[in-house]
Motif scaffolding. Structure first.
Motif, PDB file in Angstrom:
ATOM      1  N   ILE A 216      -7.120  14.036 -17.038  1.00  0.00           N
ATOM      2  CA  ILE A 216      -6.657  13.673 -15.690  1.00  0.00           C
ATOM      3  C   ILE A 216      -5.131  13.670 -15.677  1.00  0.00           C
ATOM      4  CG2 ILE A 216      -6.663  11.894 -13.900  1.00  0.00           C
ATOM      5  CD1 ILE A 216      -9.321  10.892 -15.091  1.00  0.00           C
ATOM      6  N   THR A 217      -4.550  14.420 -14.760  1.00  0.00           N
ATOM      7  CA  THR A 217      -3.086  14.481 -14.665  1.00  0.00           C
ATOM      8  C   THR A 217      -2.579  13.239 -13.933  1.00  0.00           C
ATOM      9  OG1 THR A 217      -3.175  16.894 -14.545  1.00  0.00           O
ATOM     10  CG2 THR A 217      -1.122  15.837 -13.832  1.00  0.00           C
ATOM     11  N   PRO A 218      -1.681  12.466 -14.546  1.00  0.00           N
ATOM     12  CA  PRO A 218      -1.135  11.274 -13.880  1.00  0.00           C
ATOM     13  C   PRO A 218      -0.418  11.644 -12.581  1.00  0.00           C
ATOM     14  CG  PRO A 218      -0.644  11.239 -16.228  1.00  0.00           C
ATOM     15  CD  PRO A 218      -1.192  12.601 -15.930  1.00  0.00           C
ATOM     16  N   ASP A 219      -0.621  10.850 -11.549  1.00  0.00           N
ATOM     17  CA  ASP A 219      -0.013  11.077 -10.238  1.00  0.00           C
ATOM     18  C   ASP A 219       1.011   9.966  -9.988  1.00  0.00           C
ATOM     19  OD1 ASP A 219       0.634  11.296  -7.541  1.00  0.00           O
ATOM     20  OD2 ASP A 219      -1.419  11.707  -6.898  1.00  0.00           O
ATOM     21  N   LYS A 220       2.275  10.351  -9.838  1.00  0.00           N
ATOM     22  CA  LYS A 220       3.347   9.366  -9.653  1.00  0.00           C
ATOM     23  C   LYS A 220       3.137   8.497  -8.417  1.00  0.00           C
ATOM     24  CE  LYS A 220       7.045  11.823 -12.104  1.00  0.00           C
ATOM     25  NZ  LYS A 220       8.373  12.491 -11.980  1.00  0.00           N
ATOM     26  N   GLU A 221       2.460   9.058  -7.408  1.00  0.00           N
ATOM     27  CA  GLU A 221       2.221   8.288  -6.183  1.00  0.00           C
ATOM     28  C   GLU A 221       1.245   7.131  -6.414  1.00  0.00           C
ATOM     29  OE1 GLU A 221       1.005  10.756  -2.975  1.00  0.00           O
ATOM     30  OE2 GLU A 221       3.032  11.499  -2.579  1.00  0.00           O
ATOM     31  N   LEU A 222       0.487   7.212  -7.480  1.00  0.00           N
ATOM     32  CA  LEU A 222      -0.487   6.166  -7.782  1.00  0.00           C
ATOM     33  C   LEU A 222       0.059   5.117  -8.748  1.00  0.00           C
ATOM     34  CD1 LEU A 222      -3.749   8.307  -8.170  1.00  0.00           C
ATOM     35  CD2 LEU A 222      -2.929   7.082  -6.144  1.00  0.00           C
ATOM     36  N   LEU A 223       1.318   5.282  -9.148  1.00  0.00           N
ATOM     37  CA  LEU A 223       1.969   4.342 -10.065  1.00  0.00           C
ATOM     38  C   LEU A 223       2.890   3.436  -9.247  1.00  0.00           C
ATOM     39  CD1 LEU A 223       2.270   3.544 -13.023  1.00  0.00           C
ATOM     40  CD2 LEU A 223       3.953   5.350 -13.292  1.00  0.00           C
ATOM     41  N   ILE A 224       2.491   2.191  -9.092  1.00  0.00           N
ATOM     42  CA  ILE A 224       3.214   1.240  -8.234  1.00  0.00           C
ATOM     43  C   ILE A 224       3.939   0.207  -9.095  1.00  0.00           C
ATOM     44  CG2 ILE A 224       3.028  -0.363  -6.305  1.00  0.00           C
ATOM     45  CD1 ILE A 224       2.012   2.440  -5.623  1.00  0.00           C
ATOM     46  N   TYR A 225       5.275   0.192  -8.999  1.00  0.00           N
ATOM     47  CA  TYR A 225       6.076  -0.775  -9.762  1.00  0.00           C
ATOM     48  C   TYR A 225       6.299  -2.039  -8.936  1.00  0.00           C
ATOM     49  CZ  TYR A 225       6.991   3.100 -12.918  1.00  0.00           C
ATOM     50  OH  TYR A 225       6.834   4.149 -13.797  1.00  0.00           O
ATOM     51  N   MET A 226       6.119  -3.187  -9.563  1.00  0.00           N
ATOM     52  CA  MET A 226       6.281  -4.466  -8.873  1.00  0.00           C
ATOM     53  C   MET A 226       7.312  -5.336  -9.588  1.00  0.00           C
ATOM     54  SD  MET A 226       2.337  -5.441  -7.939  1.00  0.00           S
ATOM     55  CE  MET A 226       1.343  -4.356  -6.907  1.00  0.00           C
ATOM     56  N   ASN A 227       7.896  -6.265  -8.830  1.00  0.00           N
ATOM     57  CA  ASN A 227       8.908  -7.152  -9.409  1.00  0.00           C
ATOM     58  C   ASN A 227       8.288  -8.353 -10.106  1.00  0.00           C
ATOM     59  OD1 ASN A 227      11.154  -5.640  -8.509  1.00  0.00           O
ATOM     60  ND2 ASN A 227      10.913  -6.482  -6.454  1.00  0.00           N
ATOM     61  N   THR A 228       7.334  -9.007  -9.445  1.00  0.00           N
ATOM     62  CA  THR A 228       6.776 -10.252  -9.998  1.00  0.00           C
ATOM     63  C   THR A 228       5.254 -10.225 -10.123  1.00  0.00           C
ATOM     64  OG1 THR A 228       6.648 -11.284  -7.822  1.00  0.00           O
ATOM     65  CG2 THR A 228       8.680 -11.621  -9.077  1.00  0.00           C
ATOM     66  N   MET A 229       4.602  -9.126  -9.737  1.00  0.00           N
ATOM     67  CA  MET A 229       3.138  -9.016  -9.789  1.00  0.00           C
ATOM     68  C   MET A 229       2.488 -10.131  -8.963  1.00  0.00           C
ATOM     69  SD  MET A 229       2.538  -6.327 -11.653  1.00  0.00           S
ATOM     70  CE  MET A 229       0.782  -6.495 -11.768  1.00  0.00           C
ATOM     71  N   SER A 230       3.044 -10.391  -7.802  1.00  0.00           N
ATOM     72  CA  SER A 230       2.567 -11.485  -6.955  1.00  0.00           C
ATOM     73  C   SER A 230       1.394 -11.050  -6.081  1.00  0.00           C
ATOM     74  CB  SER A 230       3.699 -11.987  -6.051  1.00  0.00           C
ATOM     75  OG  SER A 230       4.041 -10.978  -5.105  1.00  0.00           O
ATOM     76  N   LYS A 245      -3.453   9.911   2.356  1.00  0.00           N
ATOM     77  CA  LYS A 245      -4.418  10.957   2.725  1.00  0.00           C
ATOM     78  C   LYS A 245      -5.523  11.060   1.684  1.00  0.00           C
ATOM     79  CE  LYS A 245      -1.409  13.884   5.545  1.00  0.00           C
ATOM     80  NZ  LYS A 245      -0.748  15.220   5.676  1.00  0.00           N
ATOM     81  N   LYS A 246      -5.127  10.932   0.401  1.00  0.00           N
ATOM     82  CA  LYS A 246      -6.110  10.910  -0.692  1.00  0.00           C
ATOM     83  C   LYS A 246      -5.974   9.580  -1.425  1.00  0.00           C
ATOM     84  CE  LYS A 246      -7.316  14.156  -3.444  1.00  0.00           C
ATOM     85  NZ  LYS A 246      -7.263  15.187  -4.510  1.00  0.00           N
ATOM     86  N   PRO A 247      -6.644   8.552  -0.925  1.00  0.00           N
ATOM     87  CA  PRO A 247      -6.497   7.225  -1.544  1.00  0.00           C
ATOM     88  C   PRO A 247      -7.128   7.187  -2.934  1.00  0.00           C
ATOM     89  CG  PRO A 247      -8.204   7.183   0.138  1.00  0.00           C
ATOM     90  CD  PRO A 247      -7.554   8.531   0.224  1.00  0.00           C
ATOM     91  N   PRO A 248      -6.726   6.235  -3.740  1.00  0.00           N
ATOM     92  CA  PRO A 248      -7.316   6.116  -5.084  1.00  0.00           C
ATOM     93  C   PRO A 248      -8.766   5.630  -5.016  1.00  0.00           C
ATOM     94  CG  PRO A 248      -5.917   4.232  -4.623  1.00  0.00           C
ATOM     95  CD  PRO A 248      -5.738   5.182  -3.471  1.00  0.00           C
ATOM     96  N   ASP A 249      -9.512   5.903  -6.084  1.00  0.00           N
ATOM     97  CA  ASP A 249     -10.872   5.365  -6.166  1.00  0.00           C
ATOM     98  C   ASP A 249     -10.941   4.212  -7.168  1.00  0.00           C
ATOM     99  OD1 ASP A 249     -10.649   6.759  -8.527  1.00  0.00           O
ATOM    100  OD2 ASP A 249     -12.294   8.153  -8.134  1.00  0.00           O
TER     101      ASP A 249
END
Length: 345
Positions: A216-230, A245-249
Motif C-alpha cells: 500500500i502506497t502511503p498517502d500524505k493526505e491521510l497523515l494528520i499531524y496534531m499538536n496535543t492529540m486532544s 472525495k476518497k475518505p479513509p476506511d
C-alpha cells in the motif's frame, strides 16, 4: 491577643526527659541496631507522647539529598500518567520514600520551572515524561551533574545520557496498522503526534512501513499531524477526512483520546464503525472499553513502567549501578482487539 504557637519538640527535649544523650535519641528514632530494643521502645514512645516529628528538611540539608522522588509529567488527568504515578508511588512507599508530583500542562516553560523546584527540593531522583512542547532537555542536566538519577518514561529526549523506560513504539505502530490491513482496510489514515518527540515519530514510521510491506502506497493526505492529540483535534481531523472525495476506511490514532473523538464524529456524520471506518487507538485507556463500539487499542504498561523507574532510582541510591551509567528498558505491547476495528470475525 495572638495565640501562642506550640513549641517544636526536638531530640534535645526527649534527651532531657529521659536523661539520654541526643546521639542515643537520634539513633533510637532511626531503629539503629546499636541501641537496645527496650531503650528504643522507651525513646520512641516518649517521642510520640511529646509530639516529636522528624525534621526531614534539616536532614535533607545535611545530606544534600532527601527521601523524596520527584515526578515531572505533562498532565496528571491522563489515564496513562495516573497509572504511571501509581506504579512509582507504590514502589517508593514500599521502600520508605515519598513522592512529589509536578505537572507541566504540556508547557515547556512550566516544565523548566518545575524541574528547578524539584531540584531545589533536593529530591533523590526524578521520573520524567516530557511535555509536548519540549525540544531541549537541558534543564535536566542540573540533576545529572549532581549524580541525581533521572528516569525518562515514554516521551524521552534523544540527547541525554540517562535511564529510559520505554515501549517499542515502532513495532507498536507497525502492529496497529497491520491489524487494520488484515481486516481488509486499504486507505488507512494516521493521527500523528508532535514529531520532535520520538514516540510519535516511531509510531508513524511503523505505520508507513507496515503499509509498504503490504503493497500500500502511503498517502500524505491521510497523515494528520496534531499538536496535543486532544479530543477537539481528533474531531476536527475526522470531519476533514470524512469529507474527502476518497475518505479513509480506517484510522490509526497515536492515542485513545483522539481515536474516541474519531468514533464519535464518524457516528455523528452517519458513518458506520467498523463497517465503513475501522478505528484503533493507543494506550488502552479505560475509555476504550466504555465508548460504543468499544475501541481497539495498543496496550501500554504504565504501572510497570512506573515500578521499573522507581527501581532504577533506588538501585542508583544504593550504589548498585555505577555513576554515569545509562540504561534503556524496552517493554512489550500488544494489540487489544475490540469492536471498533473488527470486520473479520
Amino acid at each position: 491577643m495572638s495565640k501562642k504557637k506550640n513549641k517544636v519538640v526536638t531530640i534535645y527535649d526527649i534527651a532531657n526527659e529521659l536523661n539520654y544523650s541526643p546521639s542515643t535519641i537520634s539513633r533510637a528514632l532511626k531503629n539503629h541496631k546499636s541501641i537496645g530494643k527496650d531503650t528504643t521502645k522507651q525513646i520512641q514512645e516518649t517521642a510520640k507522647k511529646l509530639g516529636y516529628r522528624p525534621n526531614s528538611l534539616a536532614a535533607s540539608l545535611r545530606n544534600n539529598r532527601s527521601n523524596n522522588i520527584g515526578i515531572l509529567i505533562a498532565r496528571i488527568n491522563r489515564p496513562f500518567i495516573s497509572s504511571l504515578i501509581s506504579g512509582v508511588e507504590n514502589s517508593a512507599r514500599a521502600a520508605g520514600y515519598n513522592v512529589l508530583i509536578s505537572q507541566s500542562d504540556d508547557n515547556y516553560k512550566n516544565e523548566v520551572a518545575n524541574a528547578k523546584a524539584l531540584y531545589d527540593s533536593r529530591v533523590c531522583g526524578i521520573v520524567a515524561s516530557l511535555s509536548m512542547e519540549t525540544k531541549n532537555a537541558d534543564h535536566f542536566k542540573q540533576f545529572l551533574e549532581q549524580d541525581i538519577p533521572v528516569v525518562f518514561v515514554d516521551r524521552v529526549p534523544s540527547d541525554l545520557n540517562s535511564y529510559r523506560v520505554i515501549i517499542d513504539n515502532y513495532s507498536a505502530g507497525y502492529k496497529a496498522t497491520e491489524h487494520l490491513i488484515q481486516q481488509g482496510c486499504t486507505r488507512i489514515a494516521h493521527f500523528a503526534g508532535a514529531q520532535h518527540l520520538n514516540i510519535y515519530k516511531l509510531r508513524k514510521n511503523g505505520y508507513i512501513d507496515a503499509l509498504k510491506a503490504h503493497g500500500i502506497t502511503p498517502d500524505k493526505e491521510l497523515l494528520i499531524y496534531m499538536n496535543t492529540m486532544s479530543f477537539e483535534e481528533g474531531q476536527e481531523a475526522t470531519s476533514k477526512l470524512l469529507n474527502m472525495k476518497k475518505p479513509p476506511d480506517a484510522i490509526f490514532s497515536s492515542n485513545d483520546t483522539a481515536a474516541v473523538s474519531a468514533i464519535m464524529q464518524a457516528k455523528k456524520q452517519g458513518v458506520k464503525i467498523p463497517e465503513e471506518l475501522a478505528v484503533i487507538g493507543f494506550n488502552d485507556d479505560p475509555i476504550a472499553s466504555i465508548v460504543e463500539p468499544a475501541l481497539s487499542s495498543i496496550s501500554h504498561p504504565a504501572m510497570k513502567m512506573g515500578e521499573l523507574s522507581t527501581k532504577r532510582i533506588l538501585e542508583h541510591a544504593d550504589k548498585k549501578i555505577e555513576q554515569g551509567v545509562s540504561e534503556i528498558t524496552v517493554l512489550d505491547t500488544e494489540v487489544i482487539v475490540r469492536a471498533s476495528s473488527l470486520r473479520k470475525k
